[in-house]
Scaffold this active site. Sequence first.
Site, short mmCIF file in Angstrom:
data_model
loop_
_atom_site.label_atom_id
_atom_site.label_comp_id
_atom_site.label_asym_id
_atom_site.label_seq_id
_atom_site.Cartn_x
_atom_site.Cartn_y
_atom_site.Cartn_z
N ASN A 157 0.86 -1.18 0.00
CA ASN A 157 0.00 0.00 0.00
C ASN A 157 0.90 1.24 0.00
O ASN A 157 1.46 1.60 1.02
CB ASN A 157 -0.90 -0.03 1.25
CG ASN A 157 -1.75 1.22 1.38
OD1 ASN A 157 -1.86 2.00 0.43
ND2 ASN A 157 -2.33 1.42 2.56
N TRP A 158 1.01 1.86 -1.18
CA TRP A 158 1.92 3.00 -1.29
C TRP A 158 1.35 4.28 -0.67
O TRP A 158 2.07 5.28 -0.56
CB TRP A 158 2.23 3.27 -2.77
CG TRP A 158 3.22 2.33 -3.36
CD1 TRP A 158 3.85 1.27 -2.75
CD2 TRP A 158 3.72 2.35 -4.71
NE1 TRP A 158 4.69 0.64 -3.63
CE2 TRP A 158 4.63 1.29 -4.84
CE3 TRP A 158 3.48 3.17 -5.81
CZ2 TRP A 158 5.31 1.03 -6.04
CZ3 TRP A 158 4.14 2.92 -7.00
CH2 TRP A 158 5.05 1.85 -7.11
N LYS A 159 0.07 4.28 -0.36
CA LYS A 159 -0.56 5.50 0.18
C LYS A 159 -0.30 6.68 -0.76
O LYS A 159 -0.18 6.47 -1.96
CB LYS A 159 -0.08 5.76 1.61
CG LYS A 159 -0.20 4.49 2.48
CD LYS A 159 -0.01 4.73 3.94
CE LYS A 159 -0.16 3.42 4.70
NZ LYS A 159 -0.15 3.57 6.14
N HIS B 238 -9.78 1.66 4.78
CA HIS B 238 -8.53 1.91 5.50
C HIS B 238 -8.76 2.98 6.59
O HIS B 238 -9.51 3.93 6.38
CB HIS B 238 -7.45 2.39 4.53
CG HIS B 238 -6.09 2.33 5.13
ND1 HIS B 238 -5.64 3.28 6.01
CD2 HIS B 238 -5.09 1.42 5.01
CE1 HIS B 238 -4.41 2.96 6.40
NE2 HIS B 238 -4.06 1.83 5.81
N GLU C 191 -6.10 -4.40 10.54
CA GLU C 191 -5.04 -3.42 10.76
C GLU C 191 -5.34 -2.56 11.98
O GLU C 191 -5.99 -1.51 11.85
CB GLU C 191 -4.92 -2.49 9.55
CG GLU C 191 -4.56 -3.16 8.25
CD GLU C 191 -3.91 -2.17 7.29
OE1 GLU C 191 -2.82 -2.46 6.81
OE2 GLU C 191 -4.47 -1.08 7.07
N GLY D 284 2.13 2.38 10.91
CA GLY D 284 3.19 3.39 10.81
C GLY D 284 3.91 3.68 12.11
O GLY D 284 4.59 4.69 12.22
N GLY E 114 2.62 -1.09 4.37
CA GLY E 114 2.64 0.32 4.00
C GLY E 114 4.06 0.80 3.81
O GLY E 114 4.71 0.53 2.80
N GLY E 115 4.59 1.52 4.82
CA GLY E 115 5.91 2.15 4.74
C GLY E 115 7.01 1.27 4.16
O GLY E 115 7.77 1.72 3.28
P1 PGA Z 1 2.48 0.45 7.74
O1 PGA Z 1 1.02 0.69 7.10
O2 PGA Z 1 3.00 -0.84 7.16
O3 PGA Z 1 3.28 1.64 7.31
O4 PGA Z 1 2.30 0.34 9.19
C1 PGA Z 1 0.15 -0.36 6.84
C2 PGA Z 1 -1.11 0.17 6.21
O5 PGA Z 1 -1.56 1.25 6.60
O6 PGA Z 1 -1.69 -0.47 5.32
#
Ligand code: PGA
Length: 214
Positions: A9-11, A90, A139, A145, A198-199
């Site tokens: 998930n690149w956001k 999300h 999640e 994050g 994510g990150g």
């Molecule tokens: P993260 O995010 O791996 O940066 O904790 C996960 C997400 O929000 O899907």
Amino acid sequence: MKKLFIIANWKSNKTESEAREWLSVLQNSFSKSEEKNIIVLPSFTVLPLFKDSDIEVGAQDISPFEQGAYTGEVNGRQIREFAGYVLIGHSERRQNFGDTEDILAKKVSEAIKNGLKVIYCIQEAQALIPDGIEIVAYEPVSAIGTGNPDTPDNANEIAKSIKQKLSKVQYVLYGGSVTSENVASFTNMDSLDGVLVGGASLDAQEFLKIIKNA
Ligand code: PGA
């Protein structure tokens, strides 16, 4: 061996050139396999870059409406030209963009109507899951994050209870501070079917390590 989903998930990250660079690193080192299903969720602006690649993609959001006079929205009919999946629910959308349960249900309905597979995020075990969902991503907000993931045992228990409650849900993923170091502790759990990253997915080399270690 069970089928695993490893989702990036690149956001709201990556310009076109940054996305191209990431994709070229992945394509040079990655070969598609039956067991590991890799899906990238990039911004809408770079979705078309993946069209001729081996990597499956999904959108990070979908309009709750059909096509029409809804300025700024991207609808399911448009998304399905580029992507097979869509992420809905999300916590960042629930918190910052007013995605209520009602709006989320409309988004799910638009996605399903357009043949998109929904990756539906929930933040706690008791959360509502709309009808028709096959992939859930658990999640917890405290893990996103923060570098502070949930324990694999707890995530596994929650996945098990979701599958027991809703027979339509075949896959439950864990998301929140997943890295190449801890990914196997989640993917080794019997009720977990993968991870949403994510990150750590923004760095192509780290994401390759996550795929390898999963
Ligand atoms: P993260 O995010 O791996 O940066 O904790 C996960 C997400 O929000 O899907």
